[in-house]
Write a protein that holds these residues in place. Structure first.
Motif, short mmCIF file in Angstrom:
data_model
loop_
_atom_site.label_atom_id
_atom_site.label_comp_id
_atom_site.label_asym_id
_atom_site.label_seq_id
_atom_site.Cartn_x
_atom_site.Cartn_y
_atom_site.Cartn_z
N ARG A 147 -2.34 40.09 21.51
CA ARG A 147 -1.41 39.19 20.82
C ARG A 147 -1.26 37.88 21.58
O ARG A 147 -1.18 36.79 20.99
CB ARG A 147 -0.05 39.87 20.65
N LEU A 148 -1.23 37.96 22.90
CA LEU A 148 -1.11 36.76 23.71
C LEU A 148 -2.39 35.93 23.64
O LEU A 148 -2.34 34.69 23.55
CB LEU A 148 -0.79 37.14 25.16
N GLN A 149 -3.53 36.59 23.66
CA GLN A 149 -4.79 35.88 23.56
C GLN A 149 -4.89 35.12 22.23
O GLN A 149 -5.38 33.98 22.18
CB GLN A 149 -5.96 36.84 23.69
N ALA A 150 -4.41 35.74 21.16
CA ALA A 150 -4.44 35.06 19.87
C ALA A 150 -3.56 33.82 19.88
O ALA A 150 -3.92 32.78 19.30
CB ALA A 150 -3.97 36.02 18.77
N ALA A 151 -2.41 33.89 20.55
CA ALA A 151 -1.53 32.73 20.64
C ALA A 151 -2.13 31.62 21.48
O ALA A 151 -1.95 30.43 21.19
CB ALA A 151 -0.17 33.16 21.20
N ILE A 152 -2.86 31.98 22.53
CA ILE A 152 -3.49 30.98 23.40
C ILE A 152 -4.60 30.25 22.66
O ILE A 152 -4.79 29.04 22.83
CB ILE A 152 -4.03 31.65 24.68
N GLY A 153 -5.33 30.95 21.84
CA GLY A 153 -6.36 30.32 21.02
C GLY A 153 -7.47 29.64 21.80
O GLY A 153 -7.98 28.60 21.37
N GLY A 154 -7.85 30.22 22.95
CA GLY A 154 -8.98 29.69 23.69
C GLY A 154 -8.67 28.49 24.57
O GLY A 154 -9.57 27.93 25.21
N ARG A 155 -7.42 28.08 24.64
CA ARG A 155 -7.06 26.91 25.44
C ARG A 155 -7.01 27.24 26.93
O ARG A 155 -6.82 28.40 27.31
CB ARG A 155 -5.69 26.37 24.99
N PRO A 156 -7.14 26.24 27.80
CA PRO A 156 -6.89 26.46 29.23
C PRO A 156 -5.45 26.92 29.44
O PRO A 156 -4.57 26.61 28.62
CB PRO A 156 -7.13 25.08 29.86
N VAL A 157 -5.21 27.63 30.54
CA VAL A 157 -3.92 28.29 30.74
C VAL A 157 -3.31 27.92 32.09
O VAL A 157 -3.99 27.96 33.12
CB VAL A 157 -4.07 29.82 30.65
N TYR A 158 -2.04 27.57 32.07
CA TYR A 158 -1.21 27.48 33.28
C TYR A 158 -0.17 28.58 33.18
O TYR A 158 0.53 28.68 32.17
CB TYR A 158 -0.54 26.11 33.41
N VAL A 159 -0.05 29.41 34.21
CA VAL A 159 0.79 30.61 34.16
C VAL A 159 2.04 30.43 35.01
O VAL A 159 1.95 30.11 36.20
CB VAL A 159 0.00 31.84 34.65
N HIS A 160 3.19 30.64 34.41
CA HIS A 160 4.47 30.69 35.12
C HIS A 160 5.00 32.11 35.03
O HIS A 160 5.11 32.67 33.93
CB HIS A 160 5.47 29.71 34.48
N ILE A 161 5.36 32.69 36.17
CA ILE A 161 5.89 34.05 36.20
C ILE A 161 7.24 34.07 36.90
O ILE A 161 7.33 33.78 38.10
CB ILE A 161 4.92 35.03 36.89
N ASP A 162 8.28 34.39 36.15
CA ASP A 162 9.57 34.76 36.72
C ASP A 162 9.57 36.28 36.81
O ASP A 162 9.35 36.97 35.81
CB ASP A 162 10.69 34.26 35.80
N CYS A 163 9.81 36.81 37.99
CA CYS A 163 9.67 38.26 38.18
C CYS A 163 10.62 39.08 37.33
O CYS A 163 10.38 40.28 37.14
CB CYS A 163 9.86 38.60 39.66
N ASP A 164 11.67 38.46 36.77
CA ASP A 164 12.55 39.26 35.93
C ASP A 164 11.94 39.53 34.55
O ASP A 164 12.56 40.21 33.72
CB ASP A 164 13.95 38.66 35.83
N VAL A 165 10.72 39.02 34.30
CA VAL A 165 10.01 39.42 33.08
C VAL A 165 9.64 40.90 33.13
O VAL A 165 9.42 41.54 32.10
CB VAL A 165 8.76 38.55 32.85
N LEU A 166 9.59 41.44 34.35
CA LEU A 166 9.24 42.85 34.53
C LEU A 166 10.44 43.75 34.25
O LEU A 166 11.60 43.32 34.31
CB LEU A 166 8.75 43.09 35.96
N GLN A 167 10.13 45.00 33.95
CA GLN A 167 11.18 46.00 33.77
C GLN A 167 12.02 46.09 35.05
O GLN A 167 11.47 46.10 36.15
CB GLN A 167 10.54 47.36 33.46
N PRO A 168 13.34 46.10 34.95
CA PRO A 168 14.19 46.16 36.14
C PRO A 168 13.81 47.32 37.06
O PRO A 168 13.52 48.43 36.60
CB PRO A 168 15.59 46.36 35.56
N GLY A 169 13.81 47.03 38.36
CA GLY A 169 13.51 48.04 39.37
C GLY A 169 12.09 47.99 39.90
O GLY A 169 11.80 48.59 40.94
N ILE A 170 11.20 47.26 39.22
CA ILE A 170 9.81 47.18 39.70
C ILE A 170 9.74 46.29 40.94
O ILE A 170 9.10 46.64 41.94
CB ILE A 170 8.88 46.67 38.59
N VAL A 171 10.37 45.12 40.86
CA VAL A 171 10.52 44.26 42.02
C VAL A 171 11.96 43.79 42.05
O VAL A 171 12.64 43.77 41.01
CB VAL A 171 9.56 43.03 41.98
#
Length: 253
Positions: free
Chosen positions: A160-184
Motif C-alpha cells: 500500500r505504501l509503495q503504491a502511494a509512493i508511485g516510484g518517486r525518490p524517498v526521504y524517510v522520517h521516523i518518529d519512534c512512537d509510530v511503533l507499537q508501545p513498548g518496542i522502544v
C-alpha cells in the motif's frame, strides 16, 4: 544513542549540531525561539550535505527539527516524497493547536501552512503519512479532502505504501512512537502501531527506490523491566536495508 550506533555501523564520524538542554515545556513560540540557533545550524549542515552530493543520515532529538531539514530536502530534491512515520500527523498550526506543542507543527511548517522562519517549499502531494493514528480534527480534514495522503498501519503495508509512493525518490522520517508501545522507549504511547517486522518489510521496499535521506527521532533513553538500558540495535536492525543501501556520500547529522 541512535547517532552513536549509526556512526559505528556506517563507519563515519558524526557531525553534532547543538548541545543537550533542559526541556522548556512551554508554548511553541518560546520553544522555537530557543531552538532557532540549533535549527539554523541544522539547516546549514543539510545545505552542505546536498550541495556536496551527499545524503543525510540523521539522528534527531525531537521531530521539530524537521522544521529545519525538510525545507532543504524540498529545495534540493523537489521530486522526492517525504514518508512521515509517526503516530501523530504533526499538521497543526499556531492558529489551531490545542496544546501549543512545537512538535505538533513540525510537518505543517515545511508545507508552508505557517511561517516558522526556517523556510517551506514542501508540496502536499509529496507527503505521505504512515502509521498515524492520533490525529486532530483539522489534520483529519486535510486527509479527508485528499490534501495529505495517509497510509494506515495494517495488512499489506509495504504494498500500500509503495503504491502511494508511485516510484518517486524517498526521504524517510521516523518518529519512534509510530511503533507499537513498548518496542522502544518513547514519550508518547499510542496503541495500534507498527511492529519491527512491519518496519523491516517497509525498509526492504524502500531499498528498491532512490533514497534521498533518513531521519530518526524521539528515541528516549529508558530501561527495561530489569533496569537495563534499552539499546537502539533492534530498531536499526529493522532499518538495515535502508542503511545498507549504497549511498555515494553518506553524512551523519
Amino acid at each position: 544513542m541512535i547517532a552513536t550506533e549509526l556512526a559505528t555501523r556506517l563507519h563515519i564520524d558524526p557531525f553534532v549540531v547543538g548541545t543537550p538542554e533542559p526541556a522548556l515545556c512551554t508554548n511553541w513560540d518560546a520553544e522555537l525561539a530557543a531552538a532557532e540557533p540549533a535549527l539554523q545550524a541544522m539547516a546549514q549542515q543539510y545545505e552542505r550535505i546536498f550541495r556536496d552530493g551527499g545524503l543525510p543520515i540523521t539522528a534527531l532529538s525531537r521531530c521539530a527539527v524537521a522544521l529545519a531539514t525538510l525545507p532543504i530536502v524540498a529545495r534540493h530534491r523537489p521530486d522526492a516524497v517525504v514518508v512521515w512515520f509517526d503516530a501523530h500527523a504533526d499538521l497543526n498550526t499556531p492558529q489551531n493547536t490545542t496544546t501549543g506543542y512545537l512538535g505538533g507543527l513540525a510537518l505543517s511548517g515545511p508545507l508552508g501552512m505557517w511561517n516558522s522562519g526556517l523556510g517551506d517549499g514542501l508540496k502536499p502531494e509529496n507527503v505521505i503519512l504512515c502509521g498515524a493514528r492520533d490525529i486532530d480534527p483539522p489534520e483529519q480534514s486535510l486527509i479527508d479532502h485528499d490534501v495529505i495522503t495517509l497510509v494506515e498501519a495494517g495488512p499489506n503495508l509495504p504494498a500500500r505504501l509503495q503504491a502511494a509512493i508511485g516510484g518517486r525518490p524517498v526521504y524517510v522520517h521516523i518518529d519512534c512512537d509510530v511503533l507499537q508501545p513498548g518496542i522502544v522507549p518513547t514519550d508518547y504511547l499510542v496503541p495500534g502501531g507498527l511492529t519491527l517486522n512491519d518496519l523491516s518489510a517497509v525498509a526492504d521496499m524502500f531499498a528498491l527506490h532512490e533514497l534521498v535521506g533518513i531521519e530518526i527521532g524521539e528515541f528516549e533513553a529508558g530501561q527495561d523491566a530489569t533496569g537495563v538500558l534499552i539499546q537502539p540495535g533492534p530498531l536499526l536492525d529493522a532499518l538495515r536495508p535502508l542503511l545498507d543501501t549504497s549511498w555515494s556520500s553518506p553524512r551523519l547529522a
